[in-house]
Design a protein around this motif. Sequence first.
Motif, PDB file in Angstrom:
ATOM      1  N   MET A   1       0.839  -1.200   0.000  1.00  0.00           N
ATOM      2  CA  MET A   1       0.000   0.000   0.000  1.00  0.00           C
ATOM      3  C   MET A   1       0.874   1.249   0.000  1.00  0.00           C
ATOM      4  O   MET A   1       2.050   1.218   0.288  1.00  0.00           O
ATOM      5  N   THR A   2       0.272   2.382  -0.268  1.00  0.00           N
ATOM      6  CA  THR A   2       0.980   3.633  -0.201  1.00  0.00           C
ATOM      7  C   THR A   2       1.059   4.091   1.237  1.00  0.00           C
ATOM      8  O   THR A   2       0.581   3.451   2.162  1.00  0.00           O
ATOM      9  N   LEU A  12      -6.428   5.465  -6.141  1.00  0.00           N
ATOM     10  CA  LEU A  12      -5.263   4.641  -6.451  1.00  0.00           C
ATOM     11  C   LEU A  12      -5.140   4.395  -7.939  1.00  0.00           C
ATOM     12  O   LEU A  12      -4.055   4.453  -8.509  1.00  0.00           O
ATOM     13  N   GLY A  20       3.262   6.736  -6.558  1.00  0.00           N
ATOM     14  CA  GLY A  20       2.650   5.904  -5.546  1.00  0.00           C
ATOM     15  C   GLY A  20       3.606   5.247  -4.598  1.00  0.00           C
ATOM     16  O   GLY A  20       3.204   4.496  -3.736  1.00  0.00           O
ATOM     17  N   LEU A  21       4.893   5.490  -4.715  1.00  0.00           N
ATOM     18  CA  LEU A  21       5.841   4.780  -3.883  1.00  0.00           C
ATOM     19  C   LEU A  21       7.050   5.639  -3.626  1.00  0.00           C
ATOM     20  O   LEU A  21       7.619   6.223  -4.536  1.00  0.00           O
ATOM     21  N   GLU A 168       1.640  -0.791  -6.549  1.00  0.00           N
ATOM     22  CA  GLU A 168       0.939  -0.853  -5.262  1.00  0.00           C
ATOM     23  C   GLU A 168       0.316  -2.214  -5.017  1.00  0.00           C
ATOM     24  O   GLU A 168       0.194  -2.648  -3.865  1.00  0.00           O
ATOM     25  N   SER A 169      -0.093  -2.901  -6.081  1.00  0.00           N
ATOM     26  CA  SER A 169      -0.737  -4.208  -5.907  1.00  0.00           C
ATOM     27  C   SER A 169       0.222  -5.247  -5.352  1.00  0.00           C
ATOM     28  O   SER A 169      -0.213  -6.287  -4.857  1.00  0.00           O
ATOM     29  N   GLN A 171       2.373  -4.528  -2.869  1.00  0.00           N
ATOM     30  CA  GLN A 171       2.764  -4.088  -1.530  1.00  0.00           C
ATOM     31  C   GLN A 171       1.846  -4.700  -0.473  1.00  0.00           C
ATOM     32  O   GLN A 171       0.658  -4.915  -0.717  1.00  0.00           O
ATOM     33  N   GLN A 175       6.502  -0.093   2.409  1.00  0.00           N
ATOM     34  CA  GLN A 175       7.070   0.420   1.177  1.00  0.00           C
ATOM     35  C   GLN A 175       7.611  -0.688   0.277  1.00  0.00           C
ATOM     36  O   GLN A 175       7.737  -0.509  -0.930  1.00  0.00           O
ATOM     37  N   VAL A 177       7.971  -3.882  -2.084  1.00  0.00           N
ATOM     38  CA  VAL A 177       7.107  -4.447  -3.128  1.00  0.00           C
ATOM     39  C   VAL A 177       7.554  -5.888  -3.347  1.00  0.00           C
ATOM     40  O   VAL A 177       8.655  -6.137  -3.820  1.00  0.00           O
TER      41      VAL A 177
END
Length: 476
Positions: A1-2, A12, A20-21, A168-169, A171, A175, A177
């Motif tokens: 997630m962010t 999102l 987003g990151l 984001e998917s 995470q 932070q 991934v």
Amino acid sequence: MTSSPHLHRRTLIRRSAAAGLTALPAMAALSACASGGGGSGGGGKQQNAPGEVTERNPFGLTADSGVEVLIFNGGFEDQYARDVGAVFEEHYGSVEHNATEEISARVQARMVSGNPPDMINNSGADMMPLPALLKEGQVADLRPLFDAPSWDDPAVKVRDTLLPGTVESGQYGGQEVYVLNYAFTVYGTWYSRKLLHDTLEEEYPQTWDQMLAVCEKAKKQGIAGWTYAGHHARYLSFTMMPMMAKVGGPEVFDAIDRLEPGAWKQDAVVAVFEAYEEIAAKGYLLPGTPGINHTESQTEWAKNKALFLPCGTWLENESKADIAPDAEIAVGAATGLDSSDALPFGTLYATAGEPFIVPADAAAPRAGMEFLRIMLGRDAARNFTEKVSSLTSVAGAADGLALPPGLTSAQEAVAAAGENIVAPRFREWYPVFFSDVMGVAMGEMMAGDLTAAEALDRIQAGADAVAADDSVEKYL
């Protein structure tokens, strides 16, 4: 997630992946990855010493750098990955390519013993539950991959070539991934335009009254309204979940994802369960559906024994041998209740999917990431789409391609949905709950063994149990 875990999914989706990151400094992370020491794993492979790091070779691979990959041989088969392997071998060492439908059975013991493959397509019914792998520290952070120069243009980072929401998917509450979700999957209600429009002379139903009327008309002509993967009843959620969001708004899944008390008793959720219970109660379900698997349900549907089937965009490739050339299959967005729904018709469940990971204990994690970097190149992404009839998470990669009917309909559905795309996360965060609690209860309801209220009682109890279980990592 962010950094803000309660952002609506529509926010999102609108964001660029770059924004987003907050990532590690790119080249510092890459250099650290490239300078890793030796070690053994992957069945005795010896990790090669790193070579020079350049913008064309960000992981410092050498001519003899090999890689071992394990691919899920399911709806997408594995030829696309073999094609990526051929490109890898043009630049580096050999590829040990293995494919299976039983990922966990094939590799779980190797993960535990510390000698896994260098990259795993962790997908399918026998996929390894990612939260358990994360808890044991068995998955590498892929930020070095996303911050690396892209395969096609070193001036552009990999992350900036991807559709919004892809990074984001992968995470899970921080932070880091951990997953590359490669396919951009559209979930929904599949049907044959020829059967619906020509044979039944009906349009795709936008309200539930229309859905019931179409199913009744089909029944009178000896065609069942619905079938689904009885052995994997969670497939029902591919149409039920976007309907929940259409009826109640995207906040329905904010509550479900957060495991809030009573989240599965929200009015919109109850209404959707009662609607699908009506499908079964009125005899609109193909007889025998609870006892068939996903491929059998797809075959029966392709034979026009049932009008509607919940599935994702892998369907067109997985069932290509059974689908008539003139069927004009299409995926429909969520049918709603009525004009009081919170979101308009066209609301869609679509998200980056088909997960790929690099194990933390891999002998050659740099090679595993380079394999994925090649996959994210435009040529590899277009090849994937052409071979398996699925979009990828690489932005614009399918532009200009002649797409088959189902995939064309998926592209049209994404465009029509606009901002109204939902992507609930509890499916990935709590996979055992998703499959063994929610999915089973949905199936038992459709089989007539539970009422909608009883199914929701069971699902809510399961969600409450997950929320109370300190051994289960929470992500919101």
